[in-house]
Scaffold this motif. Structure first.
Motif, PDB file in Angstrom:
ATOM      1  N   GLU A 210      -6.907  -2.238  -5.131  1.00  0.00           N
ATOM      2  CA  GLU A 210      -6.208  -1.417  -6.118  1.00  0.00           C
ATOM      3  C   GLU A 210      -6.589   0.044  -5.918  1.00  0.00           C
ATOM      4  OE1 GLU A 210      -6.659  -2.653 -10.149  1.00  0.00           O
ATOM      5  OE2 GLU A 210      -6.653  -4.792  -9.623  1.00  0.00           O
ATOM      6  N   GLY A 211      -5.667   0.940  -6.233  1.00  0.00           N
ATOM      7  CA  GLY A 211      -5.937   2.368  -6.139  1.00  0.00           C
ATOM      8  C   GLY A 211      -4.964   3.145  -7.008  1.00  0.00           C
ATOM      9  N   ASP A 212      -5.369   4.388  -7.373  1.00  0.00           N
ATOM     10  CA  ASP A 212      -4.503   5.221  -8.209  1.00  0.00           C
ATOM     11  C   ASP A 212      -3.296   5.744  -7.438  1.00  0.00           C
ATOM     12  OD1 ASP A 212      -6.129   4.813 -10.372  1.00  0.00           O
ATOM     13  OD2 ASP A 212      -7.306   6.635 -10.042  1.00  0.00           O
ATOM     14  N   THR A 213      -3.508   6.078  -6.191  1.00  0.00           N
ATOM     15  CA  THR A 213      -2.416   6.475  -5.291  1.00  0.00           C
ATOM     16  C   THR A 213      -2.680   5.824  -3.938  1.00  0.00           C
ATOM     17  OG1 THR A 213      -3.514   8.474  -4.451  1.00  0.00           O
ATOM     18  CG2 THR A 213      -2.168   8.706  -6.460  1.00  0.00           C
ATOM     19  N   PHE A 214      -1.629   5.723  -3.139  1.00  0.00           N
ATOM     20  CA  PHE A 214      -1.860   5.118  -1.827  1.00  0.00           C
ATOM     21  C   PHE A 214      -0.750   5.490  -0.856  1.00  0.00           C
ATOM     22  CE2 PHE A 214       1.592   2.296  -2.057  1.00  0.00           C
ATOM     23  CZ  PHE A 214       1.624   1.480  -0.938  1.00  0.00           C
ATOM     24  N   ALA A 215      -1.061   5.306   0.424  1.00  0.00           N
ATOM     25  CA  ALA A 215      -0.085   5.454   1.500  1.00  0.00           C
ATOM     26  C   ALA A 215      -0.436   4.414   2.556  1.00  0.00           C
ATOM     27  CB  ALA A 215      -0.127   6.857   2.091  1.00  0.00           C
ATOM     28  N   TYR A 216       0.585   3.728   3.055  1.00  0.00           N
ATOM     29  CA  TYR A 216       0.362   2.677   4.058  1.00  0.00           C
ATOM     30  C   TYR A 216       1.279   2.893   5.241  1.00  0.00           C
ATOM     31  CZ  TYR A 216       0.300  -1.878   6.331  1.00  0.00           C
ATOM     32  OH  TYR A 216       0.196  -2.879   7.251  1.00  0.00           O
ATOM     33  N   ASP A 217       0.691   2.818   6.439  1.00  0.00           N
ATOM     34  CA  ASP A 217       1.441   2.947   7.690  1.00  0.00           C
ATOM     35  C   ASP A 217       1.302   1.628   8.436  1.00  0.00           C
ATOM     36  OD1 ASP A 217       2.423   3.494  10.246  1.00  0.00           O
ATOM     37  OD2 ASP A 217       1.765   5.579  10.184  1.00  0.00           O
ATOM     38  N   ASN A 218       2.396   0.881   8.541  1.00  0.00           N
ATOM     39  CA  ASN A 218       2.328  -0.427   9.180  1.00  0.00           C
ATOM     40  C   ASN A 218       2.141  -0.329  10.685  1.00  0.00           C
ATOM     41  OD1 ASN A 218       2.649  -3.411   8.995  1.00  0.00           O
ATOM     42  ND2 ASN A 218       4.457  -2.990  10.265  1.00  0.00           N
ATOM     43  N   LEU A 219       2.632   0.756  11.287  1.00  0.00           N
ATOM     44  CA  LEU A 219       2.483   0.901  12.733  1.00  0.00           C
ATOM     45  C   LEU A 219       1.020   1.088  13.120  1.00  0.00           C
ATOM     46  CD1 LEU A 219       5.563   3.197  13.499  1.00  0.00           C
ATOM     47  CD2 LEU A 219       5.394   0.710  13.666  1.00  0.00           C
ATOM     48  N   ASP A 220       0.282   1.847  12.289  1.00  0.00           N
ATOM     49  CA  ASP A 220      -1.143   2.049  12.544  1.00  0.00           C
ATOM     50  C   ASP A 220      -2.011   1.021  11.833  1.00  0.00           C
ATOM     51  OD1 ASP A 220      -0.536   4.272  14.075  1.00  0.00           O
ATOM     52  OD2 ASP A 220      -0.719   5.665  12.391  1.00  0.00           O
ATOM     53  N   ARG A 221      -1.395   0.210  10.943  1.00  0.00           N
ATOM     54  CA  ARG A 221      -2.108  -0.781  10.133  1.00  0.00           C
ATOM     55  C   ARG A 221      -3.221  -0.116   9.318  1.00  0.00           C
ATOM     56  NH1 ARG A 221      -1.154  -5.887  12.507  1.00  0.00           N
ATOM     57  NH2 ARG A 221       0.989  -5.810  13.287  1.00  0.00           N
ATOM     58  N   VAL A 222      -2.907   1.018   8.699  1.00  0.00           N
ATOM     59  CA  VAL A 222      -3.881   1.770   7.917  1.00  0.00           C
ATOM     60  C   VAL A 222      -3.355   1.961   6.506  1.00  0.00           C
ATOM     61  CG1 VAL A 222      -5.078   3.978   7.651  1.00  0.00           C
ATOM     62  CG2 VAL A 222      -4.806   2.972   9.921  1.00  0.00           C
ATOM     63  N   ALA A 223      -4.204   1.643   5.511  1.00  0.00           N
ATOM     64  CA  ALA A 223      -3.884   1.871   4.107  1.00  0.00           C
ATOM     65  C   ALA A 223      -4.853   2.911   3.560  1.00  0.00           C
ATOM     66  CB  ALA A 223      -3.981   0.582   3.305  1.00  0.00           C
ATOM     67  N   ASP A 224      -4.323   3.945   2.943  1.00  0.00           N
ATOM     68  CA  ASP A 224      -5.130   5.040   2.400  1.00  0.00           C
ATOM     69  C   ASP A 224      -5.039   4.994   0.876  1.00  0.00           C
ATOM     70  OD1 ASP A 224      -6.563   7.308   1.914  1.00  0.00           O
ATOM     71  OD2 ASP A 224      -5.033   8.710   2.629  1.00  0.00           O
ATOM     72  N   LEU A 225      -6.090   4.490   0.227  1.00  0.00           N
ATOM     73  CA  LEU A 225      -6.152   4.381  -1.225  1.00  0.00           C
ATOM     74  C   LEU A 225      -7.039   5.495  -1.777  1.00  0.00           C
ATOM     75  CD1 LEU A 225      -6.651   0.541  -1.414  1.00  0.00           C
ATOM     76  CD2 LEU A 225      -4.671   1.736  -2.308  1.00  0.00           C
ATOM     77  N   LYS A 226      -6.603   6.100  -2.884  1.00  0.00           N
ATOM     78  CA  LYS A 226      -7.379   7.188  -3.480  1.00  0.00           C
ATOM     79  C   LYS A 226      -7.512   6.953  -4.985  1.00  0.00           C
ATOM     80  CE  LYS A 226      -6.016  10.632  -0.040  1.00  0.00           C
ATOM     81  NZ  LYS A 226      -5.380  11.945   0.208  1.00  0.00           N
ATOM     82  N   GLY A 227      -8.446   7.707  -5.610  1.00  0.00           N
ATOM     83  CA  GLY A 227      -8.683   7.558  -7.038  1.00  0.00           C
ATOM     84  C   GLY A 227      -9.692   6.455  -7.301  1.00  0.00           C
ATOM     85  N   ARG A 228      -9.476   5.724  -8.361  1.00  0.00           N
ATOM     86  CA  ARG A 228     -10.368   4.610  -8.690  1.00  0.00           C
ATOM     87  C   ARG A 228      -9.988   3.400  -7.845  1.00  0.00           C
ATOM     88  NH1 ARG A 228      -9.220   4.658 -14.992  1.00  0.00           N
ATOM     89  NH2 ARG A 228      -7.146   4.997 -14.063  1.00  0.00           N
ATOM     90  N   VAL A 229     -10.687   3.235  -6.770  1.00  0.00           N
ATOM     91  CA  VAL A 229     -10.364   2.188  -5.797  1.00  0.00           C
ATOM     92  C   VAL A 229     -11.327   1.015  -5.968  1.00  0.00           C
ATOM     93  CG1 VAL A 229     -10.141   1.611  -3.356  1.00  0.00           C
ATOM     94  CG2 VAL A 229      -9.488   3.898  -4.169  1.00  0.00           C
ATOM     95  N   LYS A 230     -10.770  -0.182  -5.953  1.00  0.00           N
ATOM     96  CA  LYS A 230     -11.594  -1.382  -5.969  1.00  0.00           C
ATOM     97  C   LYS A 230     -10.892  -2.458  -5.157  1.00  0.00           C
ATOM     98  CE  LYS A 230      -9.806  -3.086 -10.409  1.00  0.00           C
ATOM     99  NZ  LYS A 230     -10.203  -3.525 -11.783  1.00  0.00           N
ATOM    100  N   GLY A 231     -11.684  -3.407  -4.670  1.00  0.00           N
ATOM    101  CA  GLY A 231     -11.103  -4.459  -3.841  1.00  0.00           C
ATOM    102  C   GLY A 231     -11.899  -5.741  -3.904  1.00  0.00           C
ATOM    103  N   VAL A 232     -11.231  -6.811  -3.563  1.00  0.00           N
ATOM    104  CA  VAL A 232     -11.846  -8.138  -3.514  1.00  0.00           C
ATOM    105  C   VAL A 232     -11.543  -8.727  -2.143  1.00  0.00           C
ATOM    106  CG1 VAL A 232     -11.899 -10.465  -4.464  1.00  0.00           C
ATOM    107  CG2 VAL A 232     -11.587  -8.494  -5.985  1.00  0.00           C
TER     108      VAL A 232
END
Length: 227
Positions: free
Chosen positions: A194-216
């Protein structure tokens, strides 16, 4: 007495000639002003035409484009195919409206299925979708959801199912990118972020999450291990 009052013939003829001469001189004087009168009438007629003729239609370059929808469809479904005849996208919804000033489509209860060159299916849904003219950009608003189904990559490895959820998602179809300025939940297989804002590029397989970020992260089962 009656005979004395009768005018001689020569007097009557002289009177007619005099009347004709006066008429001729009057006509000559009037004829001088005929061109002026005609020009005046022509000017008045032109003025009347200008005042009463509807304005000419604007040229193509000056055409005023309305911001109101120029057409709409209800309970619609549209399929597009590539040059080889393969299904490229399938768009459906309860209603779609086209806005000519921006050349955009606004779709209520949108369901958009798109297929990559490799045949990977991506499904986008939302309470409302706004797409540009060629369908290369889609903005999903309200219960926005984008799902790329699991597939097998060119190297034979399995590509996990990927899902994005939020109140707003901006999808760039050709570039295989998704971004949002609002909170988003990302699910990759069993993992969740989860993140407050995000950007994902499938070609690079990179997800950029910002703000209050948490993950499981869910541990993968070891191959060959007996439970």
């Amino acid at each position: 007495m009656a005979a004395s009052r009768r005018r001689p013939a020569w007097a009557a003829a002289h009177g007619w000639r005099h009347a004709l001469d006066r008429l001729s001189r009057g006509w000559e004087r009037t004829a001088i002003y005929i061109p002026v009168l005609l020009m005046g009438l022509l000017a008045l007629g032109t003025y009347w035409l200008v005042r009463n003729t509807p304005g000419s239609l604007p040229s193509e370059g000056q055409k005023v484009i309305s911001s109101e929808p120029d057409y709409y469809m209800r309970k619609f479904g549209i399929k597009t195919f590539d040059d080889a005849g393969q299904l490229k996208s399938d768009v459906a919804g309860t209603e779609v409206r086209h806005y000519p000033d921006t050349d955009t489509l606004e779709i209520d209860k949108a369901l958009i299925r798109s297929y990559s060159i490799e045949g990977r299916l991506t499904t986008s849904t939302g309470d409302r979708a706004l797409t540009n003219g060629d369908g290369s950009e889609v903005q999903l608003t309200g219960n926005a959801r984008v799902v790329r189904e699991a597939s097998v990559g060119p190297d034979g490895r399995e590509v996990a199912r990927l899902e994005f959820r939020g109140e707003f998602l901006h999808v760039f179809v050709n570039d295989e990118r998704v971004k949002s300025h609002l909170p988003v939940v990302i699910k990759r297989g069993a993992d969740e972020f989860e993140g407050d804002t995000f950007a994902y590029d499938n070609l690079d397989r990179v997800a950029d999450l910002k703000g209050r970020v948490k993950g499981v992260l869910v541990p993968r089962k070891a191959i060959g291990r007996v439970p």
